[in-house]
Design an enzyme around this catalytic site. Structure first.
Site, PDB file in Angstrom:
ATOM      1  N   LYS A  19      27.555  12.683  59.520  1.00  0.00           N
ATOM      2  CA  LYS A  19      26.634  12.462  58.390  1.00  0.00           C
ATOM      3  C   LYS A  19      27.414  11.950  57.190  1.00  0.00           C
ATOM      4  O   LYS A  19      28.605  12.228  57.020  1.00  0.00           O
ATOM      5  CB  LYS A  19      25.868  13.732  58.013  1.00  0.00           C
ATOM      6  CG  LYS A  19      26.705  14.898  57.426  1.00  0.00           C
ATOM      7  CD  LYS A  19      26.947  14.819  55.919  1.00  0.00           C
ATOM      8  CE  LYS A  19      27.945  15.876  55.465  1.00  0.00           C
ATOM      9  NZ  LYS A  19      28.746  15.523  54.326  1.00  0.00           N
ATOM     10  N   ASP A 149      25.499  22.321  56.712  1.00  0.00           N
ATOM     11  CA  ASP A 149      25.158  20.989  57.228  1.00  0.00           C
ATOM     12  C   ASP A 149      24.621  21.009  58.656  1.00  0.00           C
ATOM     13  O   ASP A 149      24.248  19.966  59.193  1.00  0.00           O
ATOM     14  CB  ASP A 149      26.422  20.103  57.281  1.00  0.00           C
ATOM     15  CG  ASP A 149      26.986  19.796  55.916  1.00  0.00           C
ATOM     16  OD1 ASP A 149      26.233  19.845  54.932  1.00  0.00           O
ATOM     17  OD2 ASP A 149      28.193  19.492  55.848  1.00  0.00           O
TER      18      ASP A 149
HETATM   19  O1  C5P Z   1      28.222  26.107  54.708  1.00  0.00           O
HETATM   20  P1  C5P Z   1      29.590  25.719  55.061  1.00  0.00           P
HETATM   21  O2  C5P Z   1      30.270  26.694  55.985  1.00  0.00           O
HETATM   22  O3  C5P Z   1      29.718  24.331  55.541  1.00  0.00           O
HETATM   23  O4  C5P Z   1      30.415  25.784  53.703  1.00  0.00           O
HETATM   24  C1  C5P Z   1      31.814  25.780  53.664  1.00  0.00           C
HETATM   25  C2  C5P Z   1      32.249  26.195  52.265  1.00  0.00           C
HETATM   26  O5  C5P Z   1      31.908  25.164  51.331  1.00  0.00           O
HETATM   27  C3  C5P Z   1      31.560  27.437  51.738  1.00  0.00           C
HETATM   28  O6  C5P Z   1      32.250  28.599  52.135  1.00  0.00           O
HETATM   29  C4  C5P Z   1      31.622  27.230  50.250  1.00  0.00           C
HETATM   30  O7  C5P Z   1      32.906  27.534  49.743  1.00  0.00           O
HETATM   31  C5  C5P Z   1      31.441  25.725  50.114  1.00  0.00           C
HETATM   32  N1  C5P Z   1      30.041  25.338  49.882  1.00  0.00           N
HETATM   33  C6  C5P Z   1      29.477  25.575  48.644  1.00  0.00           C
HETATM   34  N2  C5P Z   1      28.179  25.208  48.409  1.00  0.00           N
HETATM   35  C7  C5P Z   1      27.453  24.604  49.374  1.00  0.00           C
HETATM   36  C8  C5P Z   1      28.007  24.366  50.632  1.00  0.00           C
HETATM   37  C9  C5P Z   1      29.316  24.738  50.861  1.00  0.00           C
HETATM   38  O8  C5P Z   1      30.123  26.113  47.745  1.00  0.00           O
HETATM   39  N3  C5P Z   1      26.204  24.252  49.107  1.00  0.00           N
END
Ligand code: C5P
Length: 314
Positions: A19, A149
């Protein structure tokens, strides 16, 4: 004599796309630490394939494209595919059994949601392999637990993402948009880029910047207009952490791309081009100078494309 009817397959192969974010509006962090987003995702034609086979045990193995270092993918039992399998198995009260093989073409830690693609592919493949018949709603719920995502990787196309990115609504997108992708051999940590966003923008609004202008540009089907409206609030923090990326963007734009932008939390730089031919020309121009400078490959991909989907069912 007719073949015996079997309801569960022996091997299921699922293909899941990378993406890019056409708009990534980021707000001030929520109490849970995540950042509220208004984002527009687009799935593009660069894929990981995941094959899940019947087995009496559990394993995950990997073959990677030559521009990916397989050592960058943790396979010690804590891969996002292991977690996807655990969640799905627990959801149905099933044992986690299967041999999973990932064929990786999406760069690792590149801002292209490659890990999320693998998680989405694992959910779909194991659901079929185990004959679990998970509802779409439950699959999206499990996906959201795996990463912000991952629901989009299931859905594909072009979609609006809200919440922390996990609440996705499909958008009508009648365009075919041509992108050049310039990954970097050194990945970036998403949490680190978000932390840097907080440092740079301590007064960020809790409401992320709206995607309305981008949405109008998408509807216009005009790549020049879309290029103008591309927006990424993580680009400035990414540039701060990786000043080399600014030169990549400048080079792609000088070579004829309509606009270059950092993808997600980076470091992949993506360039919107006016046509397939333009994209191939920009990719060729970028390929030479970037080789040996930490940019192992330059790829051309169009979007939108489908989300995680079965390509082989034996
Ligand atoms: O959701 P995901 O595991 O992909 O997110 C990885 C990290 O990215 C989270 O632990 C957080 O630190 C950051 N993040 C965030 N806000 C989001 C998505 C991700 O702060 N909306």
């Amino acid at each position: 004599m007719s073949a015996p009817l079997h309801t569960v397959p022996e091997v299921v192969t699922v293909r899941a796309p990378a993406k890019i974010n056409l708009h990534l509006g980021v707000g001030a962090p929520r109490p849970d630490g995540f950042h509220p987003l208004t984002t527009v995702y687009q799935a593009v034609g660069l894929y990981d394939d995941l094959a899940a086979s019947d087995s009496l045990s559990w394993s995950v193995s990997l073959t990677a494209a030559d521009y990916i270092d397989p050592a960058d993918v943790p396979l010690g039992g804590d891969n996002i595919v292991d977690r996807a399998a655990d969640l799905l198995a627990a959801h149905h009260g099933l044992a986690r059994l299967g041999d999973v093989h990932i064929t990786k073409a999406i760069p690792v830690a590149g801002g292209l949601a490659g890990g999320s693609a693998d998680a989405a592919a694992a959910l779909v493949a194991l659901d079929r392999l185990w004959g679990a018949q998970t509802t779409d709603e439950d699959l999206l719920g499990l996906a959201a637990q795996l990463g912000s995502d991952v629901p989009f990787a299931l859905m594909g196309g072009t979609a609006l993402g809200t919440g922390r990115g996990e609440l996705v609504t499909t958008l009508a997108d009648h365009g075919t948009w041509w992108w050049v992708l310039a990954p970097s051999s050194a990945g970036m940590s998403t949490p680190e880029v978000y932390r840097h966003f907080d440092l740079l923008f301590p007064d960020a609004s809790p409401t992320p910047p709206s995607a309305d202008r981008l949405l109008a540009a998408l509807e216009s089907l005009d790549p020049v207009r879309l290029a103008r409206e591309l927006h990424n609030d993580l680009q400035e923090p990414a540039f701060d952490l990786r000043p080399d990326l600014e030169a990549v963007i400048a080079l792609g734009e000088a070579e004829g791309a309509l606009r270059g932008i950092v993808s997600g939390s980076g470091p992949t730089c993506v360039f919107l081009c006016a046509s397939a031919d333009e994209a191939r020309a920009v990719a060729a121009a970028l390929d030479g100078p970037r080789q040996g400078e930490g940019h192992p490959v330059v790829l051309v991909a169009n979007g939108p494309v489908a989300g995680a989907h079965v390509v082989e069912y034996i």
